[in-house]
Design a protein around this motif. Sequence first.
Motif, PDB file in Angstrom:
ATOM      1  N   VAL A  93      -4.762  11.918 -10.266  1.00  0.00           N
ATOM      2  CA  VAL A  93      -5.490  12.023  -9.004  1.00  0.00           C
ATOM      3  C   VAL A  93      -7.009  11.888  -9.145  1.00  0.00           C
ATOM      4  O   VAL A  93      -7.496  11.163  -8.277  1.00  0.00           O
ATOM      5  CB  VAL A  93      -5.072  13.584  -8.455  1.00  0.00           C
ATOM      6  CG1 VAL A  93      -6.099  13.753  -7.230  1.00  0.00           C
ATOM      7  CG2 VAL A  93      -3.734  13.554  -8.244  1.00  0.00           C
ATOM      8  N   TYR A  94      -7.756  12.422 -10.167  1.00  0.00           N
ATOM      9  CA  TYR A  94      -8.965  12.362 -10.267  1.00  0.00           C
ATOM     10  C   TYR A  94      -9.416  10.797 -10.570  1.00  0.00           C
ATOM     11  O   TYR A  94     -10.066  10.399  -9.725  1.00  0.00           O
ATOM     12  CB  TYR A  94      -9.364  13.220 -11.422  1.00  0.00           C
ATOM     13  CG  TYR A  94      -9.743  14.518 -10.894  1.00  0.00           C
ATOM     14  CD1 TYR A  94     -11.167  14.848 -10.922  1.00  0.00           C
ATOM     15  CD2 TYR A  94      -8.789  15.579 -11.081  1.00  0.00           C
ATOM     16  CE1 TYR A  94     -11.353  16.210 -10.621  1.00  0.00           C
ATOM     17  CE2 TYR A  94      -9.217  16.813 -10.967  1.00  0.00           C
ATOM     18  CZ  TYR A  94     -10.391  17.140 -10.620  1.00  0.00           C
ATOM     19  OH  TYR A  94     -10.707  18.505 -10.263  1.00  0.00           O
ATOM     20  N   GLU A  95      -8.501  10.143 -11.084  1.00  0.00           N
ATOM     21  CA  GLU A  95      -8.668   8.750 -11.557  1.00  0.00           C
ATOM     22  C   GLU A  95      -8.633   7.840 -10.222  1.00  0.00           C
ATOM     23  O   GLU A  95      -9.482   6.944  -9.775  1.00  0.00           O
ATOM     24  CB  GLU A  95      -7.688   8.226 -12.584  1.00  0.00           C
ATOM     25  CG  GLU A  95      -8.120   8.898 -14.063  1.00  0.00           C
ATOM     26  CD  GLU A  95      -7.217   8.363 -15.144  1.00  0.00           C
ATOM     27  OE1 GLU A  95      -7.731   8.269 -16.202  1.00  0.00           O
ATOM     28  OE2 GLU A  95      -6.032   7.869 -14.771  1.00  0.00           O
ATOM     29  N   ILE A  96      -7.767   8.278  -9.286  1.00  0.00           N
ATOM     30  CA  ILE A  96      -7.495   7.285  -8.198  1.00  0.00           C
ATOM     31  C   ILE A  96      -8.527   7.639  -7.107  1.00  0.00           C
ATOM     32  O   ILE A  96      -8.908   6.861  -6.674  1.00  0.00           O
ATOM     33  CB  ILE A  96      -5.942   7.645  -7.450  1.00  0.00           C
ATOM     34  CG1 ILE A  96      -4.750   7.053  -8.362  1.00  0.00           C
ATOM     35  CG2 ILE A  96      -5.967   7.193  -6.174  1.00  0.00           C
ATOM     36  CD1 ILE A  96      -3.490   7.371  -8.126  1.00  0.00           C
ATOM     37  N   VAL A  97      -8.695   8.989  -6.765  1.00  0.00           N
ATOM     38  CA  VAL A  97     -10.003   9.201  -5.914  1.00  0.00           C
ATOM     39  C   VAL A  97     -11.266   8.840  -6.360  1.00  0.00           C
ATOM     40  O   VAL A  97     -12.049   8.444  -5.634  1.00  0.00           O
ATOM     41  CB  VAL A  97      -9.753  10.612  -5.604  1.00  0.00           C
ATOM     42  CG1 VAL A  97     -10.958  11.097  -4.685  1.00  0.00           C
ATOM     43  CG2 VAL A  97      -8.261  11.067  -5.070  1.00  0.00           C
ATOM     44  N   TRP A  98     -11.507   9.178  -7.679  1.00  0.00           N
ATOM     45  CA  TRP A  98     -13.094   8.673  -8.239  1.00  0.00           C
ATOM     46  C   TRP A  98     -13.052   7.185  -8.323  1.00  0.00           C
ATOM     47  O   TRP A  98     -14.079   6.784  -8.572  1.00  0.00           O
ATOM     48  CB  TRP A  98     -13.261   9.261  -9.567  1.00  0.00           C
ATOM     49  CG  TRP A  98     -13.361  10.898  -9.275  1.00  0.00           C
ATOM     50  CD1 TRP A  98     -13.780  11.340  -8.056  1.00  0.00           C
ATOM     51  CD2 TRP A  98     -13.811  11.859 -10.258  1.00  0.00           C
ATOM     52  NE1 TRP A  98     -14.328  12.828  -8.367  1.00  0.00           N
ATOM     53  CE2 TRP A  98     -14.168  13.297  -9.400  1.00  0.00           C
ATOM     54  CE3 TRP A  98     -13.690  11.965 -11.555  1.00  0.00           C
ATOM     55  CZ2 TRP A  98     -14.601  14.283 -10.234  1.00  0.00           C
ATOM     56  CZ3 TRP A  98     -14.187  13.031 -12.161  1.00  0.00           C
ATOM     57  CH2 TRP A  98     -14.414  14.180 -11.691  1.00  0.00           C
ATOM     58  N   GLY A  99     -12.041   6.654  -8.489  1.00  0.00           N
ATOM     59  CA  GLY A  99     -11.858   5.207  -9.137  1.00  0.00           C
ATOM     60  C   GLY A  99     -12.322   4.988 -10.235  1.00  0.00           C
ATOM     61  O   GLY A  99     -12.971   4.087 -10.866  1.00  0.00           O
ATOM     62  N   GLU A 100     -12.123   5.891 -11.530  1.00  0.00           N
ATOM     63  CA  GLU A 100     -12.567   5.703 -12.891  1.00  0.00           C
ATOM     64  C   GLU A 100     -11.712   6.265 -13.755  1.00  0.00           C
ATOM     65  O   GLU A 100     -10.996   7.150 -13.453  1.00  0.00           O
ATOM     66  CB  GLU A 100     -14.008   6.475 -13.028  1.00  0.00           C
ATOM     67  CG  GLU A 100     -14.104   7.807 -12.496  1.00  0.00           C
ATOM     68  CD  GLU A 100     -15.404   8.246 -12.921  1.00  0.00           C
ATOM     69  OE1 GLU A 100     -15.615   9.387 -13.793  1.00  0.00           O
ATOM     70  OE2 GLU A 100     -16.417   7.768 -12.396  1.00  0.00           O
TER      71      GLU A 100
END
Length: 230
Positions: A169-176
């Motif tokens: 989730v963090y990677e998708i929302v933040w894009g990193e």
Amino acid sequence: MTTREHAHLRIAVDLVVLTVREGTLQALVITRGNEPFAGQPALPGGFVRTDEDITDAAVRELGEETGLDGGSLFLEQFAVFGEPHRDPRGRVVSVAYLAIMPDLPLPTAGSDASNAAWSPVDAVRGSLAFDHDRILDEAVERARRRLELTTLATRFCAAEFTIGDLRTVYEIVWGEALDPRNFSRKVVNTEGFVEPTGTKRMPPTGRPAALYRAGAATTLNPPIMRTGTP
């Protein structure tokens, strides 16, 4: 010279509903069936009726245009948009709402929307009617910032999830991309962020993964920051 004439306003609501689908951050987008901007993608929303509470209007418009039950979502007012020429029909001030949920159903178009669909944020950015690109951008940045400071990320997850699910989730929302071990350590060591269920997910291959549920905390102390965020 500045005129002293009082503005005659109409009040509208616009909704940014975000979810994670197919490995991307997606927003609920309609296709406008009426002018102005007929045939163009837009955020769901519409005018507030004379005898209607603003949040009630948001719930109603979401249901009419997409078939989704806004009453079951946590709708958060996050901004007001009132640039004088944002709407060609006249002076319209819009109250914007943000909702974030996992596993939302496919929408069904209705009312003055000719189509409704989940669309990747990156695919629709730059194409939305009115000032909806700005509204979407501000909503996404608010979601990104809240992932740093609050337990919001658990709202993107199912009732039980792995640390890997949460990291995704963090990677998708933040894009990193995030370091798995460092992220896991931060999450587990942050009091109240997640709670172990005592059960594990058994994948077809590989090691079983411990399952967690959302904890009681609403804020993160310390926060989990994006790369480059002061």
